[in-house]
Design an enzyme around this catalytic site. Structure first.
Site, PDB file in Angstrom:
ATOM      1  N   HIS A   7       0.822  -1.207   0.000  1.00 56.79           N
ATOM      2  CA  HIS A   7       0.000   0.000   0.000  1.00 56.79           C
ATOM      3  C   HIS A   7       0.856   1.258   0.000  1.00 56.79           C
ATOM      4  CE1 HIS A   7       0.511  -0.888   4.375  1.00 56.79           C
ATOM      5  NE2 HIS A   7       0.639   0.431   4.481  1.00 56.79           N
ATOM      6  N   HIS A  79       3.879   7.223   3.676  1.00 54.82           N
ATOM      7  CA  HIS A  79       4.835   6.127   3.535  1.00 54.82           C
ATOM      8  C   HIS A  79       4.409   5.166   2.443  1.00 54.82           C
ATOM      9  CE1 HIS A  79       2.054   4.260   6.589  1.00 54.82           C
ATOM     10  NE2 HIS A  79       2.289   3.155   5.892  1.00 54.82           N
ATOM     11  N   GLU A 130       7.641   1.149   5.003  1.00 56.61           N
ATOM     12  CA  GLU A 130       7.102   0.101   5.870  1.00 56.61           C
ATOM     13  C   GLU A 130       7.349  -1.225   5.174  1.00 56.61           C
ATOM     14  OE1 GLU A 130       2.825   0.335   6.344  1.00 56.61           O
ATOM     15  OE2 GLU A 130       2.809  -1.153   7.950  1.00 56.61           O
TER      16      GLU A 130
HETATM   17 CO    CO Z   1       1.095   1.403   6.287  1.00 60.21          CO
END
Ligand code: CO
Length: 134
Positions: A7, A79, A130
């Protein structure tokens, strides 16, 4: 080591407004709202055929995205999350290469119930990364 982009996360000052905006303008399918007190965020995911967009709203006083929203009042890209097969192996390699991992570097359960870590933006051209074990 990197697999798919799981994502891209966008910090937003008001989650329900942002959800309405995506629904009204793009007719998006959006997940239910998830509160993640351990990460200091409330999230919802826009499910796309090739990836997801994570909308992040601060939760609580110590939210890690509060500072970001102080700087970017209207929100912004926060992010990018890549999938990895073995997060412990990834952490080991990153630490060996002197990359900075946020917090204590121990993978924590993320929004999908899978272990995640965050790598400091200073280690990757100003991008907060991440990693999520799939
Ligand atoms: Co995230």
């Amino acid at each position: 080591m990197l697999e798919k982009v799981n994502h891209i996360a966008i910090a937003v000052p008001n989650l329900s407004e942002s959800i309405s905006n995506y629904k009204n303008n793009f007719n998006c399918v959006i997940s239910k709202i998830i509160k993640l007190p351990i990460h200091g965020v409330t999230t919802a995911f826009i499910n796309l055929p090739n990836t997801n967009i994570e909308l992040l709203e601060p939760l609580g006083y110590n939210s890690p995205i509060k500072k970001f929203l102080d700087k970017h009042k209207n929100g912004g890209i926060h992010h990018i999350c890549y999938e990895v097969k073995d997060i412990d192996e990834a952490v080991k390699r990153l630490l060996k290469n002197k990359c900075k991992i946020l917090g204590d570097g121990i993978p924590r359960e993320g929004a999908h119930g899978k272990p995640v870590i965050f790598i400091h933006p200073a280690s990757f051209n100003g991008t907060l990364i991440e990693l999520e074990q799939i």
